[in-house]
Design a protein around this motif. Structure first.
Motif, PDB file in Angstrom:
ATOM      1  N   HIS A  37       0.771  -1.303  -0.019  1.00  0.00           N
ATOM      2  CA  HIS A  37       0.040   0.074   0.164  1.00  0.00           C
ATOM      3  C   HIS A  37       0.845   1.211   0.047  1.00  0.00           C
ATOM      4  CE1 HIS A  37      -3.138  -2.761   0.899  1.00  0.00           C
ATOM      5  NE2 HIS A  37      -2.484  -3.348   1.969  1.00  0.00           N
ATOM      6  N   MET A 124      -5.605  -3.347   5.978  1.00  0.00           N
ATOM      7  CA  MET A 124      -4.516  -3.419   4.842  1.00  0.00           C
ATOM      8  C   MET A 124      -3.663  -4.493   5.499  1.00  0.00           C
ATOM      9  SD  MET A 124      -3.877   0.683   4.845  1.00  0.00           S
ATOM     10  CE  MET A 124      -1.998   0.617   4.783  1.00  0.00           C
ATOM     11  N   LEU A 143      -5.417  -2.917  -3.048  1.00  0.00           N
ATOM     12  CA  LEU A 143      -4.258  -1.941  -2.774  1.00  0.00           C
ATOM     13  C   LEU A 143      -5.063  -0.757  -2.299  1.00  0.00           C
ATOM     14  CD1 LEU A 143      -1.310  -0.829  -5.029  1.00  0.00           C
ATOM     15  CD2 LEU A 143      -3.054   1.080  -4.661  1.00  0.00           C
ATOM     16  N   VAL A 144      -4.351  -0.106  -1.404  1.00  0.00           N
ATOM     17  CA  VAL A 144      -4.714   1.145  -0.437  1.00  0.00           C
ATOM     18  C   VAL A 144      -3.964   2.236  -0.864  1.00  0.00           C
ATOM     19  CG1 VAL A 144      -5.434   2.495   1.354  1.00  0.00           C
ATOM     20  CG2 VAL A 144      -6.195   0.072   1.311  1.00  0.00           C
TER      21      VAL A 144
END
Length: 325
Positions: A37, A124, A143-144
Motif C-alpha cells: 500500500h 491493510m 491496494l490502498v
C-alpha cells in the motif's frame, strides 16, 4: 503479450491522462506489483486522485473512494451488520463497506480520528475485516492509496509512526515542470471539449487481474544475489546504528527502520528490476526505491528537525556512506 509488456502498456495509457507525474505512476504500479500500500503526500491538484482513477479505468478492478472526515466511523468504511425482516423472520446480514474493493483511495487519511485510521490499517495488514465476531476476507487484488495534505494541519490526526510503517512506500508528489504544465492545460481543454461525447460508447480494453497476478509471480521469481541482500541489510542496519558509519547520521536518526523496511525494500527492488526487463536485482534498483521505502520509517531527532534536515537528505547520506557489497 508478456506480463511485463502488458504492465508497460498500462503505464503508457496512464501517462496519457496523467502528465508530468511519471514517478507517481511508476511507484503506484510498483505498489501493485509488490502487493503493498502507498501513502502519497502532496499539495492539492497534483493528480493524486486522478492517478488511481486512471489505474482503475485501465484495469479490470473496482475502485472505492473514501473521503476521510472527523465524523467518520469505522463501520462507515468496513461495513456493518444490518437487520433484515422478511416473512415474519428477521436476521442480521453483513453489508459490505467501501473497503471491499480492489483499489481504495483513502483521501486525506489524517483528517479522521484514530479509530477509523486503525480500522483501515488493520484491513491493510490482515486483508480482512472482522465485524460481529465474523471475519470477511477482502479481494485478492487489494491496494490502498492513502493521501495526505502537507498543509492545513489544523484539525487533523497525524498517523502514528508505528502505523505508518504498514505502508510499503511513502511517495512525495511535487509540481510538474513548466513544459508539462502547458500539456496539462491542453489536456484539460480537450477533455472539456469532448465531455459527454463518448458516453455510452464501448470502453477501452482493460487489463485483466490475472495479468497482475502473473506479473507478481515473475517478480517473486526475481534473483537476488547474496551481495545485494547484504546491501539491503547494511542499509537497514545503518539506520539502527547510524553513529557507527557517520557522526551526523548518529545525531540525526532517533529510531531506525523496522524489519518491515528490509522486507519492503527487497520486494520493491525486485519489482523495479523486473520493470527494467531483468530477472535479477542490482544495487542500483535498491538505490532507486530506497527513499520511498525508508522515508516514513525513519524517526528523526530534535537536532535534525532544528537543523531542517529532511528524511530524504538523511537517506541520501546513508546511500553515500554504505558501501555496496
Amino acid at each position: 503479450m508478456s506480463a511485463r509488456d502488458e504492465i508497460l502498456a498500462l503505464t503508457q495509457r496512464m501517462g496519457e491522462s496523467i502528465i508530468g507525474q511519471k514517478r507517481m505512476i511508476e511507484r503506484l504500479l510498483l505498489g501493485l506489483l509488490a502487493d503493498g500500500h502507498l501513502l502519497v503526500e502532496g499539495l492539492p491538484g497534483l493528480a493524486k486522485t486522478r492517478a488511481i482513477k486512471s489505474l482503475a479505468r485501465n484495469l479490470d478492478a473496482k475502485l472505492s473512494r473514501i473521503q476521510f472526515t472527523p465524523d467518520l466511523l469505522p463501520a462507515d468504511i468496513t461495513g456493518s451488520e444490518i437487520y433484515y425482516s422478511e416473512g415474519g423472520k428477521g436476521e442480521f446480514r453483513f453489508q459490505q463497506g467501501p473497503l471491499f474493493a480492489n483499489l481504495v483511495l483513502a483521501d486525506e487519511i489524517n483528517r479522521s480520528p484514530a479509530k477509523v485510521q486503525a480500522a483501515l490499517l488493520e484491513a491493510m495488514e490482515e486483508r480482512q475485516v472482522t465485524v460481529g465476531g465474523t471475519s470477511h476476507p477482502l479481494p485478492p487484488l487489494f491496494l490502498v492509496m492513502a493521501t495526505q495534505n502537507p498543509i492545513e494541519q489544523e484539525g487533523t490526526y497525524p498517523l502514528p509512526e508505528a502505523q505508518m510503517d504498514r505502508f510499503l512506500m511513502h511517495l512525495n508528489v511535487g509540481y510538474p515542470e513548466a513544459g508539462a504544465e502547458a500539456k496539462i492545460v491542453r489536456l484539460a481543454r480537450s477533455e472539456e471539449a469532448s465531455a459527454g461525447k463518448h458516453s455510452g460508447s464501448a470502453s477501452e480494453p482493460r487489463l485483466a487481474q490475472d495479468s497482475i497476478f502473473s506479473a507478481r509471480t515473475e517478480v517473486h521469481a526475481m534473483q537476488v544475489s547474496e551481495a545485494v541482500e547484504q546491501y539491503i541489510v547494511a542499509l537497514v542496519q545503518a539506520t539502527r546504528e547510524p553513529a557507527a558509519i557517520d557522526a551526523d547520521l548518529g545525531q540525526w536518526i532517533q529510531v531506525g527502520v523496522s524489519p518491515r523496511g528490509s522486507i519492503g525494500l527487497d520486494k520493491v527492488a525486485r519489482a523495479f528490476g523486473w520493470l527494467q526487463g531483468r530477472d535479477y536485482v542490482m544495487p542500483e534498483d535498491v538505490q532507486s526505491v530506497v527513499h520511498e521505502v525508508f522515508r516514513h520509517r525513519l524517526i528523526l531527532s530534535y537536532e535534525a528537525h532544528a537543523a531542517r534536515v529532511t528524511a530524504d537528505s538523511v537517506i541520501d547520506r546513508l546511500v553515500q556512506k554504505v558501501a555496496v557489497a
